[in-house]
Write a protein that holds these residues in place. Sequence first.
Motif, PDB file in Angstrom:
ATOM      1  N   VAL A   1      34.731  18.163  18.022  1.00 50.57           N
ATOM      2  CA  VAL A   1      33.984  18.368  16.788  1.00 50.57           C
ATOM      3  C   VAL A   1      32.923  17.280  16.656  1.00 50.57           C
ATOM      4  CG1 VAL A   1      34.182  18.539  14.276  1.00 50.57           C
ATOM      5  CG2 VAL A   1      36.062  19.343  15.716  1.00 50.57           C
ATOM      6  N   ASP A   2      31.697  17.684  16.329  1.00 52.36           N
ATOM      7  CA  ASP A   2      30.610  16.727  16.121  1.00 52.36           C
ATOM      8  C   ASP A   2      30.972  15.774  14.984  1.00 52.36           C
ATOM      9  OD1 ASP A   2      27.983  16.089  14.441  1.00 52.36           O
ATOM     10  OD2 ASP A   2      27.442  16.275  16.568  1.00 52.36           O
ATOM     11  N   ASN A   3      30.942  14.461  15.269  1.00 53.25           N
ATOM     12  CA  ASN A   3      31.344  13.458  14.274  1.00 53.25           C
ATOM     13  C   ASN A   3      30.508  13.512  12.998  1.00 53.25           C
ATOM     14  OD1 ASN A   3      33.477  12.270  15.746  1.00 53.25           O
ATOM     15  ND2 ASN A   3      32.043  11.027  16.906  1.00 53.25           N
ATOM     16  N   VAL A   4      29.189  13.625  13.131  1.00 54.46           N
ATOM     17  CA  VAL A   4      28.313  13.638  11.956  1.00 54.46           C
ATOM     18  C   VAL A   4      28.570  14.896  11.127  1.00 54.46           C
ATOM     19  CG1 VAL A   4      25.897  13.723  11.177  1.00 54.46           C
ATOM     20  CG2 VAL A   4      26.571  12.184  13.042  1.00 54.46           C
TER      21      VAL A   4
ATOM     22  N   PHE B   1      31.279  16.683  11.030  1.00 51.55           N
ATOM     23  CA  PHE B   1      32.603  16.597  10.440  1.00 51.55           C
ATOM     24  C   PHE B   1      32.552  15.781   9.145  1.00 51.55           C
ATOM     25  CE2 PHE B   1      36.603  14.213   9.976  1.00 51.55           C
ATOM     26  CZ  PHE B   1      37.441  15.280   9.674  1.00 51.55           C
ATOM     27  N   LEU B   2      31.848  14.653   9.171  1.00 51.68           N
ATOM     28  CA  LEU B   2      31.742  13.823   7.961  1.00 51.68           C
ATOM     29  C   LEU B   2      31.005  14.562   6.850  1.00 51.68           C
ATOM     30  CD1 LEU B   2      31.122  10.294   9.494  1.00 51.68           C
ATOM     31  CD2 LEU B   2      33.240  11.200   8.490  1.00 51.68           C
ATOM     32  N   LYS B   3      30.034  15.408   7.203  1.00 51.47           N
ATOM     33  CA  LYS B   3      29.322  16.203   6.205  1.00 51.47           C
ATOM     34  C   LYS B   3      30.291  17.208   5.540  1.00 51.47           C
ATOM     35  CE  LYS B   3      24.736  16.000   8.277  1.00 51.47           C
ATOM     36  NZ  LYS B   3      23.718  16.750   9.030  1.00 51.47           N
ATOM     37  N   GLU B   4      31.243  17.725   6.343  1.00 49.35           N
ATOM     38  CA  GLU B   4      32.240  18.654   5.785  1.00 49.35           C
ATOM     39  C   GLU B   4      33.045  17.993   4.673  1.00 49.35           C
ATOM     40  OE1 GLU B   4      35.009  20.990   8.058  1.00 49.35           O
ATOM     41  OE2 GLU B   4      33.674  20.956   9.787  1.00 49.35           O
ATOM     42  N   LEU B   5      33.231  16.696   4.772  1.00 50.04           N
ATOM     43  CA  LEU B   5      34.080  15.973   3.830  1.00 50.04           C
ATOM     44  C   LEU B   5      33.355  15.602   2.541  1.00 50.04           C
ATOM     45  CD1 LEU B   5      35.966  13.589   6.255  1.00 50.04           C
ATOM     46  CD2 LEU B   5      36.594  15.888   5.503  1.00 50.04           C
ATOM     47  N   GLU B   6      32.024  15.759   2.520  1.00 50.63           N
ATOM     48  CA  GLU B   6      31.241  15.383   1.335  1.00 50.63           C
ATOM     49  C   GLU B   6      31.456  16.355   0.202  1.00 50.63           C
ATOM     50  OE1 GLU B   6      27.237  15.102   2.816  1.00 50.63           O
ATOM     51  OE2 GLU B   6      27.625  13.159   3.730  1.00 50.63           O
TER      52      GLU B   6
END
Length: 191
Positions: free
Chosen positions: A181-184, A186-191
Amino acid sequence: MLHVVYRVGDLDRTIKFYTECLGMKLLRKRDIPEEKYTNAFLGYGPEDSHFVIELTYNYGVDKYDIGTGFGHFGIAVDDAFGMELLRKRDNPEYKYTIAMMGYGPEDKNVVLELTYNYGVTDYDKGNAYAQIAIGTDDVYKTAEAIKLFGGKVTREPGPLPGINTKITACLDPDGWKTVFVDNVDFLKELE
């Protein structure tokens, strides 16, 4: 490691089990109607710093055959490559050998345990096996590396429909699935 995926036939029942019985928190839930599935993410802490469980309910599927091959696993990684053999133990009395693979000492890192059961060369994985999800900085380069090392890419790199997170997927030599999974994203999913 980001999360493990379990396919479930009754999402609400399974969420209740993990939250009420095991004390996990429901971190987020998403429905992807165009792909006909719903995900629920559960864990003991936030996804950006803790390993979590992703429950997947595929519309209309109420039961899965788990198979006999999956045991357990646990990994913490900065990068998907470069694991080392940390230790290997043969246990002739119980007819198995284990190998511990990882990126550093077991007392400071979660490691991957590989188990070989004497005389067993094939396992029935069923249709509901778990898959490991590992974060990567570049899913396209990861897919190239997988191919270079003789791995089988089962999903070419690119965005997932409905959420646009870039992923790629491969099978290990025994047929177990790993999703990168693309790290960036993935972090956007958490926003």
